[in-house]
Design a protein around this motif. Structure first.
Motif, mmCIF file in Angstrom:
data_model
loop_
_atom_site.group_PDB
_atom_site.id
_atom_site.type_symbol
_atom_site.label_atom_id
_atom_site.label_comp_id
_atom_site.label_asym_id
_atom_site.label_seq_id
_atom_site.Cartn_x
_atom_site.Cartn_y
_atom_site.Cartn_z
ATOM 1 N N PRO A 162 -17.645 2.101 36.767
ATOM 2 C CA PRO A 162 -19.084 1.879 36.958
ATOM 3 C C PRO A 162 -19.516 0.496 36.474
ATOM 4 O O PRO A 162 -18.909 -0.078 35.562
ATOM 5 N N ASP A 163 -20.559 -0.022 37.093
ATOM 6 C CA ASP A 163 -21.151 -1.295 36.649
ATOM 7 C C ASP A 163 -21.806 -1.063 35.290
ATOM 8 O O ASP A 163 -22.929 -0.566 35.194
ATOM 9 N N MET A 164 -21.100 -1.431 34.229
ATOM 10 C CA MET A 164 -21.558 -1.094 32.887
ATOM 11 C C MET A 164 -22.761 -1.917 32.444
ATOM 12 O O MET A 164 -23.553 -1.461 31.609
ATOM 13 N N ASP A 165 -22.923 -3.106 32.983
ATOM 14 C CA ASP A 165 -24.142 -3.864 32.668
ATOM 15 C C ASP A 165 -25.366 -3.083 33.138
ATOM 16 O O ASP A 165 -26.373 -2.974 32.414
ATOM 17 N N GLN A 166 -25.279 -2.524 34.342
ATOM 18 C CA GLN A 166 -26.394 -1.754 34.878
ATOM 19 C C GLN A 166 -26.566 -0.448 34.113
ATOM 20 O O GLN A 166 -27.696 -0.035 33.814
ATOM 21 N N VAL A 167 -25.457 0.219 33.783
ATOM 22 C CA VAL A 167 -25.529 1.475 33.018
ATOM 23 C C VAL A 167 -26.246 1.251 31.696
ATOM 24 O O VAL A 167 -27.173 1.992 31.327
ATOM 25 N N GLU A 168 -25.845 0.239 30.969
ATOM 26 C CA GLU A 168 -26.428 -0.020 29.650
ATOM 27 C C GLU A 168 -27.897 -0.409 29.762
ATOM 28 O O GLU A 168 -28.735 0.032 28.958
ATOM 29 N N ALA A 169 -28.220 -1.213 30.775
ATOM 30 C CA ALA A 169 -29.613 -1.630 30.955
ATOM 31 C C ALA A 169 -30.499 -0.418 31.287
ATOM 32 O O ALA A 169 -31.616 -0.283 30.756
ATOM 33 N N LEU A 170 -30.028 0.464 32.135
ATOM 34 C CA LEU A 170 -30.796 1.655 32.498
ATOM 35 C C LEU A 170 -31.017 2.559 31.293
ATOM 36 O O LEU A 170 -32.121 3.080 31.083
ATOM 37 N N LEU A 171 -29.984 2.760 30.494
ATOM 38 C CA LEU A 171 -30.108 3.629 29.325
ATOM 39 C C LEU A 171 -31.084 3.068 28.298
ATOM 40 O O LEU A 171 -31.838 3.817 27.665
ATOM 41 N N LYS A 172 -31.061 1.768 28.110
ATOM 42 C CA LYS A 172 -31.969 1.143 27.150
ATOM 43 C C LYS A 172 -33.424 1.231 27.610
ATOM 44 O O LYS A 172 -34.342 1.303 26.787
ATOM 45 N N ALA A 173 -33.618 1.243 28.933
ATOM 46 C CA ALA A 173 -34.988 1.200 29.473
ATOM 47 C C ALA A 173 -35.597 2.569 29.724
ATOM 48 O O ALA A 173 -36.810 2.686 29.860
ATOM 49 N N ASP A 174 -34.756 3.632 29.780
ATOM 50 C CA ASP A 174 -35.260 4.928 30.238
ATOM 51 C C ASP A 174 -34.697 6.052 29.375
ATOM 52 O O ASP A 174 -33.545 6.453 29.522
ATOM 53 N N SER A 175 -35.522 6.609 28.500
ATOM 54 C CA SER A 175 -35.073 7.664 27.589
ATOM 55 C C SER A 175 -34.912 9.014 28.281
ATOM 56 O O SER A 175 -34.378 9.956 27.690
ATOM 57 N N SER A 176 -35.358 9.121 29.539
ATOM 58 C CA SER A 176 -35.210 10.387 30.253
ATOM 59 C C SER A 176 -33.809 10.564 30.848
ATOM 60 O O SER A 176 -33.490 11.633 31.370
ATOM 61 N N ILE A 177 -32.972 9.520 30.777
ATOM 62 C CA ILE A 177 -31.590 9.631 31.256
ATOM 63 C C ILE A 177 -30.784 10.378 30.208
ATOM 64 O O ILE A 177 -30.589 9.894 29.094
ATOM 65 N N LYS A 178 -30.318 11.571 30.579
ATOM 66 C CA LYS A 178 -29.632 12.444 29.616
ATOM 67 C C LYS A 178 -28.157 12.646 29.920
ATOM 68 O O LYS A 178 -27.452 13.284 29.127
ATOM 69 N N GLY A 179 -27.678 12.144 31.053
ATOM 70 C CA GLY A 179 -26.280 12.374 31.385
ATOM 71 C C GLY A 179 -25.736 11.342 32.337
ATOM 72 O O GLY A 179 -26.473 10.567 32.951
#
Length: 428
Positions: A162-179
């Motif tokens: 997976p594109d980990m730059d995008q994964v990390e950015a999404l997780l930092k920006a959105d607390s509703s991501i749970k999995g």
């Protein structure tokens, strides 16, 4: 066949020739199937010695009478088999029934409705729940989320995972991501093996994600290698221990493509906290798994090295089928831009990308010519491939000669759809 350099007249000639060949193939009334990644009958027969292997002795070496109730996490010997397959200590393995998909569904359900760390940790208490979904990916993962109303967010895959730059950015920006779903070795369908750096970054996600975030690490093809020198996957359990993120990853595997697909043993590897929370929830669903079947598998693989020898027999059966697919793709498309694909070194699938906008048409043409393919879009959440490009090829069930015949049709359909698209774009 270089479409970008062809004149309208050349495109029209190619279309006529390909259409004539397509009509001849349709007249053959073929009935070939490349839809699902199931073991062939030849593979299943490798494990027929499971039948009767217990010879009336139902007691495990640890003294468990496997005919009786109890043992929610499986017999100790089965957990050690899970350790061999997953690289997770037996103390952190739960051995269940035949289906790892069942364990994954139950784990999502447990986290969503009841919480893996007490009732206050239930995702449902926090409103909207989202999952990250590396694409192309596994349709049954996406179906679990869709059934439970979990919103899915596409994350592109590359040769490292997976594109980990995008994964990390999404997780930092959105607390509703749970999995997040992951098939880390021979990813379904691309065949990608996550790089060491990617695995370490995934292990570290627990430090930046919202509370109660879980990676669902579906290592379905952990030991399904096709070569004698296979790529190695970094051990995410060890990395999580080093980083202090043990609770952020749930691992899954099974013997379903190792022994008898419908009667294998599934495994979940997790921290003690996660295992405790998960077992509390499933204790309302079951009094215990099929321990007799677990013991059958333990006895079947009792000899040191027998699991590895068994997998080499699988590879000998599967590899010619993969080689057939790749032979046809290389012959047809290595010198043009009509398609691209991953050269998998294991697993059960080969992922093929058409030119944008053609996957559904290729699948339709192939189906009308007697070759069933996985529906276009199935490798994306909600069945929607944004570019309509990806097609998953599953060559394990047919014979090698049937794979050859199916791939001749597949190649023809890709060419015909591509030429017709080029003609339409040229205004003819």
């Amino acid at each position: 066949m270089q479409l970008n350099q062809a004149t309208p007249a050349q495109l029209q000639q190619w279309e006529r020739e390909l259409a004539e060949e397509y009509s001849r193939i349709k007249a053959q009334n073929l009935n070939l199937d490349l839809t699902r990644g199931k073991p062939s009958a030849e593979q299943l027969s490798l494990s027929d010695a499971l039948d009767g292997i217990l010879q009336g002795n139902y007691e495990s070496d640890s003294g468990v009478d496997t005919r009786n109730y109890g043992g929610l996490d499986g017999i100790p010997e089965a957990k050690k088999l899970g350790e061999q397959i997953m690289g997770v200590p037996a103390a952190n393995v739960l051995a269940g029934g035949n289906s790892s998909l069942t364990l994954m569904h139950q784990a999502v359900m447990a986290a969503y409705f009841f919480g893996l760390n007490g009732p206050d940790s239930a995702w449902s208490k926090e409103g909207k729940v989202k999952f990250l979904c590396p694409v192309p990916g596994y349709d049954r993962h996406f179906a679990i989320c869709e059934q439970m109303g979990i919103e899915m967010i596409n994350v592109p895959m590359d040769s490292n995972g997976p594109d980990m730059d995008q994964v990390e950015a999404l997780l930092k920006a959105d607390s509703s991501i749970k999995g997040m779903w992951c098939v880390p070795k021979y990813s379904n369908p691309s065949g990608v093996v996550y790089s060491d750096a990617t695995v370490e970054r995934i292990a570290a996600l627990g430090k930046i994600a919202s509370p109660n975030f879980r990676v669902f690490w579906d290592n379905a093809y952990a030991i399904h290698d096709l070569s004698s020198n296979p790529p190695q996957l970094a051990n995410i359990f060890n990395l999580c221990e080093k980083l202090g993120t043990q609770d952020s990853v749930l691992q899954f595997a099974s013997t379903s493509k190792i022994t008898h697909a419908g009667s294998g043993v599934a495994f979940m590897g997790a921290s003690q906290n996660n295992l405790k929370g998960f077992q509390k929830v499933i204790s309302f669903l079951t009094i215990g798994p099929d321990k007799v079947n677990q013991l059958r598998h333990v006895r079947f693989f009792a000899k040191p090295g027998s699991l590895q020898e068994h997998m080499q027999k699988h590879a000998a059966i599967i590899k010619p089928r993969f080689e057939s697919v790749l032979k046809h793709l290389n012959a047809a498309f290595s010198d043009n831009d009509l398609g691209s694909w991953e050269t998998a070194d294991g697993g059960y699938f080969i992922s093929f990308d058409t030119r944008p906008g053609l996957a559904k048409e290729v699948v339709r043409l192939a189906g009308e010519a007697g070759v069933k393919l996985t529906p276009a879009g199935a490798t994306y959440p909600y069945g929607k491939d944004p570019q309509d490009r990806n097609i998953r090829i599953a060559p394990t069930v047919p014979t090698v000669s049937q794979v050859d015949a199916a791939m001749q049709v597949f190649v023809l359909c890709v060419k015909l759809a591509s030429v017709r698209q080029a003609l339409a774009q040229a205004g003819n």
